[in-house]
Scaffold this motif. Structure first.
Motif, short mmCIF file in Angstrom:
data_model
loop_
_atom_site.label_atom_id
_atom_site.label_comp_id
_atom_site.label_asym_id
_atom_site.label_seq_id
_atom_site.Cartn_x
_atom_site.Cartn_y
_atom_site.Cartn_z
N PRO A 137 13.11 8.70 -7.94
CA PRO A 137 12.44 9.48 -8.70
C PRO A 137 10.81 9.32 -8.58
O PRO A 137 10.41 8.20 -8.93
CB PRO A 137 12.95 9.44 -10.12
CG PRO A 137 14.19 8.66 -9.83
CD PRO A 137 14.36 7.94 -8.60
N ARG A 138 10.13 10.34 -8.41
CA ARG A 138 8.76 10.29 -8.31
C ARG A 138 8.06 11.64 -9.08
O ARG A 138 8.36 12.71 -8.83
CB ARG A 138 8.57 10.52 -6.81
CG ARG A 138 6.88 10.51 -6.47
CD ARG A 138 6.76 10.47 -4.85
NE ARG A 138 5.57 10.23 -4.64
CZ ARG A 138 4.82 11.03 -3.68
NH1 ARG A 138 5.26 12.30 -3.32
NH2 ARG A 138 3.65 10.94 -3.21
N GLU A 139 7.27 11.35 -9.93
CA GLU A 139 6.55 12.19 -10.82
C GLU A 139 5.20 12.09 -10.70
O GLU A 139 4.64 11.03 -10.69
CB GLU A 139 6.93 12.08 -12.25
CG GLU A 139 8.53 12.37 -12.61
CD GLU A 139 8.77 12.24 -13.98
OE1 GLU A 139 8.02 11.99 -14.86
OE2 GLU A 139 10.15 12.31 -14.29
N PHE A 158 1.34 8.95 -8.64
CA PHE A 158 2.77 9.13 -8.98
C PHE A 158 3.21 7.92 -9.65
O PHE A 158 3.00 6.87 -9.31
CB PHE A 158 3.50 9.62 -7.70
CG PHE A 158 3.07 10.88 -6.89
CD1 PHE A 158 3.46 12.14 -7.26
CD2 PHE A 158 1.94 10.78 -5.94
CE1 PHE A 158 2.89 13.29 -6.70
CE2 PHE A 158 1.58 11.79 -5.46
CZ PHE A 158 2.27 13.25 -5.70
N THR A 159 4.17 8.18 -10.57
CA THR A 159 5.38 7.46 -11.14
C THR A 159 6.48 7.36 -10.40
O THR A 159 7.08 8.28 -10.13
CB THR A 159 5.45 7.79 -12.51
OG1 THR A 159 4.11 7.55 -13.35
CG2 THR A 159 6.33 6.58 -13.31
N GLU A 160 6.83 6.02 -9.85
CA GLU A 160 7.98 6.06 -9.17
C GLU A 160 8.95 5.03 -10.30
O GLU A 160 8.60 4.28 -10.94
CB GLU A 160 7.97 5.19 -8.03
CG GLU A 160 7.83 5.93 -6.78
CD GLU A 160 7.69 5.20 -5.47
OE1 GLU A 160 7.33 5.84 -4.43
OE2 GLU A 160 7.95 3.94 -5.55
N ALA A 192 1.48 11.92 -11.84
CA ALA A 192 0.82 11.09 -13.00
C ALA A 192 -0.63 11.27 -13.07
O ALA A 192 -1.36 10.06 -13.23
CB ALA A 192 1.28 9.70 -13.01
N SER A 196 9.43 1.12 -13.69
CA SER A 196 8.56 2.17 -13.23
C SER A 196 7.14 1.62 -12.94
O SER A 196 6.57 0.54 -13.57
CB SER A 196 8.42 3.11 -14.31
OG SER A 196 9.58 3.72 -14.68
#
Length: 249
Positions: free
Chosen positions: A135-137, A153-155, A139, A162
């Motif tokens: 999962p990658r969001e 990005f937050t992994e 940030a 994280s």
């Protein structure tokens, strides 16, 4: 009376020397067995670590190998044993100092991504573990010291660890890789600054368990502007107090 005074002076000097020697030996033991200071020379681990960070690495976290005792090398060379003693397995997501395979005089610091048996691949900038996308969001943006901004990005790894990564370019060399299968007793390392890190995707390759030096634990000092901690006159403008005593995930 003169003899007594000389005796007291001599005794005081001897005690001072004894205390200094004991302090030096204690510092050597701490550095060799417990904690080793380490400075960050490049931006490969940005934004987690930036150039000019100084941190402590715990030597006991994974047990000890012949690469755990560099301060003893001038006297006894590397210790004559293979593998690790008091070995403990690292955790996925740890930030680790290790010796580069094939160039064991050089320390590297990266994040542990792949464990033995894992299949690792990057596809269009997305990290895949065992054929499952990590999962990658988005940030926001990271602002470098020169004022430039980079998308971050937050992994989040399968074990819940994280961290932030940087994406300098959407089509860099490391954004699309072959599938790597991590051999037994080896690990796959990557820098958080994904487009500016020589890591296991490139010439570093798989890192043997024996090459692990320790786990990065805490930033205890940080200074910018390519300055040195010894340049006290630079402290008012270059110190980064907000990074002092920052624990690493």
């Amino acid at each position: 009376m003169v003899d007594q005074a000389e005796t007291k002076t001599s005794g005081g000097f001897g005690e001072t020397v004894k205390v200094i020697v004991q302090a030096l030996l204690l510092a050597l033991v701490i550095r060799t067995v417990l904690f080793q200071p380490f400075s960050i020379p490049s931006g490969s681990m940005m934004p987690t670590l930036v150039q000019g960070d100084y941190l402590f690495v715990s030597k006991w976290s994974y047990g000890y190998s012949k690469y755990s005792f560099p301060s003893l090398k001038p006297w006894i060379g590397y210790l004559p044993f293979e593998g690790r003693i008091i070995a403990m397995a690292p955790t996925r997501g740890d930030v680790i100092v290790f010796r580069k395979p094939g160039d064991e005089e050089t320390d590297y610091i990266k994040r542990l991504i792949g464990l033995p048996g894992d299949r690792i691949q990057v596809r269009d900038g997305i990290l895949f573990l065992n054929d499952v996308a990590v999962p990658r969001e988005a940030a926001g943006e990271f602002t470098a010291e020169d004022g430039s901004k980079v998308q971050q990005f937050t992994e989040t790894l399968p074990n819940g660890v994280s961290y932030l990564t940087l994406d300098l370019s959407p089509n860099s060399t490391g954004d699309n890789t072959r599938e790597f299968v991590v051999p037994p007793d080896h690990y796959f390392m990557m820098g958080d600054n994904r487009d500016n890190s020589l890591d296991s995707r490139f010439d570093v390759g798989y890192v043997p368990a024996e090459n692990l030096v320790g786990k990065a634990q805490v930033i205890f000092f940080s200074i910018g502007g390519n300055s040195s901690p010894l340049k006290i006159w630079d402290w008012p403008t270059e110190l980064r107090p907000s990074r002092f005593f920052s624990w690493l995930s």
